[in-house]
Scaffold this active site. Structure first.
Site, short mmCIF file in Angstrom:
data_model
loop_
_atom_site.label_atom_id
_atom_site.label_comp_id
_atom_site.label_asym_id
_atom_site.label_seq_id
_atom_site.Cartn_x
_atom_site.Cartn_y
_atom_site.Cartn_z
CG ASN A 157 -0.42 -0.05 2.51
OD1 ASN A 157 0.75 -0.37 2.67
ND2 ASN A 157 -1.21 0.27 3.52
CD GLU A 256 4.37 0.33 13.10
OE1 GLU A 256 3.15 0.44 13.35
OE2 GLU A 256 5.27 0.86 13.76
CB CYS A 290 -2.51 0.34 8.82
SG CYS A 290 -1.75 -0.90 7.82
CD GLU A 468 7.85 1.50 10.95
OE1 GLU A 468 6.86 1.86 10.28
OE2 GLU A 468 8.59 0.56 10.63
C1 SIN Z 1 0.14 2.14 6.66
O1 SIN Z 1 -0.92 2.05 6.08
O2 SIN Z 1 0.69 1.14 7.14
C2 SIN Z 1 0.88 3.44 6.82
C3 SIN Z 1 0.08 4.65 6.72
C4 SIN Z 1 0.85 5.92 7.03
O3 SIN Z 1 2.07 5.91 7.14
O4 SIN Z 1 0.20 6.94 7.18
#
Ligand code: SIN
Length: 488
Positions: A157, A256, A290, A468
């Site tokens: 993604n 994550e 996510c 992170e």
């Molecule tokens: C993710 O979907 O794992 C990361 C989304 C983000 O860094 O904003």
């Protein structure tokens, strides 16, 4: 694909400073999700290749760790500069393999690069401690050292940013790095390797191994005694398997994992601000992040006005091929993903939710019609419906009505996930009370876009652990060593 710098499009993997075909010469095809057509065949590495890559990273680690932090910092900075100089090409590669609209892909390149810039700076800010000793003949101190070889499995993604977000702190800390990008999107990772090489990052420090089989490469990574840490972004289910596999060699891990973000709008909220935040949080990457809003909770008094305003905002969504002008919602990654979103909506509607709005899909000749799901708004969703329990990972806004703060807090926390959450209110006491009570690693308050390199990104509960970005991010790649000097 018309690139200004065609060298960025590679089909071999990169490890030990050399571009490699697969040991058995196998390859797999990377497809464009907007057209369903193949872009290029990429070397399909196997377990033996993965072992070679890990050995190369292991060999390179002591010399990399022995560089001064300023030297490592300079190389990271050079890599950042090259990425930004090639931003347009990198964005086109990303859109072609992943689907997100070009403007969003350009944003992802800058977002990923921001972690490299940040950790180029943070490399210089690793501190130890001097501790008061229990007696005068001793001195106690704590130093931080790179953990060693870091292996990583990154998702489709954010094929650029998730890789950069892991590689940057690892390299800054003095670790070497071997990543396996998702089989759907290896090209962005390989392009980053081209630029790492050009930046002068030494052979064996940054390695990319592409494979159509994550389980095969994952097994090698998790069982290798040469790998000290595994950093994973992906589903909770796969994360659990990797954790089990890492137990055998007691590896440090960062996870994550999945999310199920609530987005709560109280009666007293600024509705226009909430709509703006929701549009970003819900529809970024066509809902495939996510931290995307999964469950929208609207307080009863404002429900009808909110639905009206959200419908109006959703009318500006233009779904199609991410390279076409004006498109702001791209395809979903696979037909399976489309089927999953459709089944969640169907189940909700069959159980009493009502469809308020369905957008059009504006594909062009040559685009596939099997990868697109129209942005959809439904209301009357209940907490026990599948759409409230699982990550939608698609452009569906699902509204649940609530009455009281207590009720919505219980509903928001009623999930095994704990990554991102959002709420909108103008009540300053509630800001603190509610923000503290939400069981999430990230809380957006009157804000829908919470990700940036300066802040700690990560979850609690089954959304994983580790952070992170931010000043905390480099810690995950370092060991603490306590030294006790006696005889003073
Ligand atoms: C993710 O979907 O794992 C990361 C989304 C983000 O860094 O904003």
């Amino acid at each position: 694909m018309q690139l200004r710098n065609p060298k960025l499009l590679r089909s071999e993997s990169y490890f030990g400073g050399i571009w490699h075909s697969a040991e058995n010469n196998h390859a797999f095809t990377v497809n464009n999700p907007a057209t369903g057509k193949g872009i290029i065949d990429v070397a399909d590495l196997n377990a033996i290749d993965a072992e070679h890559a890990i050995a190369a990273a292991h060999k390179a680690q002591p010399a990399w760790a022995a560089l001064t932090v300023k030297e490592r910092s300079k190389l990271l900075r050079r890599w950042f500069d090259l990425i930004m100089a090639n931003q347009d090409d990198l964005a086109l590669i990303l859109t072609t393999e992943q689907g997100k609209p070009l403007a969003e892909a350009k944003g992802e390149i800058a977002y990923g690069a921001s972690y490299i810039e940040w950790f180029a700076e943070e490399a210089k800010r690793v501190y130890g401690d001097i501790i008061a000793p229990p007696n005068n003949s001793q001195r106690l101190f704590v130093i931080k050292q790179p953990i060693g070889v870091v292996a990583s499995i990154t998702p489709w993604n954010f094929p650029n940013a998730m890789l950069a977000r892991k590689a940057a702190p690892a390299l800054a800390a003095g670790c070497t790095f071997v990543a396996k990008p998702a089989k759907e999107t290896p090209l962005s990772a390989l392009a980053l390797a081209v630029l790492a090489e050009e930046a002068g990052i030494p052979a064996g420090v940054f390695n990319i191994i592409c494979s159509s089989s994550s389980p095969t490469i994952g097994k090698v990574m998790t069982s290798s005694p040469l790998v000290s840490k595994l950093s994973f972004t992906g589903s909770t289910q796969v994360g659990k398997t990797l954790l089990e596999q890492c137990a055998g060699t007691v590896k440090k891990t960062s996870m994550e994992l999945g999310g199920n973000a609530p987005f709560i709008i109280f009666n007293d909220a600024n509705l226009d601000l909430a709509i703006k935040g929701l549009m970003t949080s819900k529809f970024r990457n066509a809902g495939q992040t996510c931290v995307c809003t999964n469950r929208i909770y609207v307080q009863r008094d404002i429900h009808d006005t909110f639905v009206e305003k959200l419908t109006a905002a959703m009318e500006s969504l233009n779904t199609g091929n991410g390279t076409a002008d004006g498109v702001n919602i791209g395809p979903l990654i696979t037909t399976k993903a489309v089927a999953k979103v459709a089944s969640l909506v169907d189940e909700a509607v069959a159980n009493g939710a009502s469809v308020k709005y369905v957008a059009k899909v504006n594909t062009n000749p040559g685009d596939t019609d099997t990868h697109f799901y129209p942005p959809t708004l439904i209301s009357g969703v209940k907490n026990n419906m599948q759409i409230s329990r699982e990550e939608i990972f698609g452009p569906v806004a699902a509204i649940t009505i609530f009455d009281t703060e207590e009720e919505v807090l219980a509903a928001a926390n009623d999930t095994e996930f704990g990554l991102a959450s959002y709420f909108y209110t103008n009540d300053i006491s509630r800001v603190w009370r509610f923000g503290e009570a939400l069981e999430y690693g990230i809380v957006g308050i009157n804000e829908g876009l919470i990700s940036n390199e300066m802040a700690p990104f990560g979850g609690i509960k089954e959304s994983g652990f580790g952070r992170e970005g931010s000043k905390y991010g480099i810690e995950d790649y370092m060991e603490i060593k306590y030294m006790c000097l006696g005889g003073i």
